[in-house]
Design an enzyme around this catalytic site. Structure first.
Site, PDB file in Angstrom:
ATOM      1  CB  CYS A   1      -1.008  -0.005   1.150  1.00  0.00           C
ATOM      2  SG  CYS A   1      -0.378   0.383   2.796  1.00  0.00           S
TER       3      CYS A   1
ATOM      4  CG  HIS B   1      17.446 -10.791  13.918  1.00  0.00           C
ATOM      5  ND1 HIS B   1      18.095  -9.624  14.238  1.00  0.00           N
ATOM      6  CD2 HIS B   1      18.428 -11.677  13.578  1.00  0.00           C
ATOM      7  CE1 HIS B   1      19.400  -9.788  14.107  1.00  0.00           C
ATOM      8  NE2 HIS B   1      19.627 -11.029  13.702  1.00  0.00           N
TER       9      HIS B   1
END
Length: 143
Positions: free
Chosen positions: A65, A98
């Protein structure tokens, strides 16, 4: 590998470039995005992607978006979804390494199409490191 992609009116050209790259690399793509620049509501395109990832119908998701924020907030409401907003390939690398993100959110108004393609390539080719990060990822989901 199965990928679901969704975008609002800010991302049709981004989606086309990303889908072309994915198909060239042999990925199976489900497209929920609009092909028009006429104003639409990003949740209508984010929820189907998040459903696919949450239900195991897709391995990863890509959402686009204008800022990347609204659609990221939308998909992160779904169980088992961890979407990361990425505006560089380095952030895409870290959100996979991570955080074990399974949806990448791209801000079309703040990245170029070549950058977005690079972000997706990095996201999809980076494995979760696990180890000390696994406990943190486990704590993301609300009980």
């Amino acid at each position: 590998m199965k990928i679901s992609i969704g975008n609002d009116h800010a991302g049709p050209d981004y989606k086309k470039a990303i889908v072309a790259m994915l198909k060239a690399k042999g990925y199976e793509v489900t497209n929920y995005g609009t092909d028009s620049e006429d104003s639409v509501d990003y949740p209508d395109y984010g929820h189907p992607v998040a459903n696919d990832v949450s239900e195991g119908k897709a391995d990863f998701g890509i959402v686009i978006c204008g800022s990347g924020n609204g659609i990221a907030m939308t998909v992160n409401k779904h169980p088992k979804v961890r979407a990361g907003l990425c505006w560089t390939k380095e952030i895409a690398y870290l959100t996979r390494l991570h955080n074990d993100a399974n949806i990448v959110s791209i801000p079309a108004r703040f990245t170029s199409i070549p950058q977005a393609v690079e972000i997706v390539e990095t996201f999809l080719t980076t494995a979760f490191e696990g180890g000390r990060h696994q406990n943190r990822v486990n704590k993301i989901a609300c009980q």
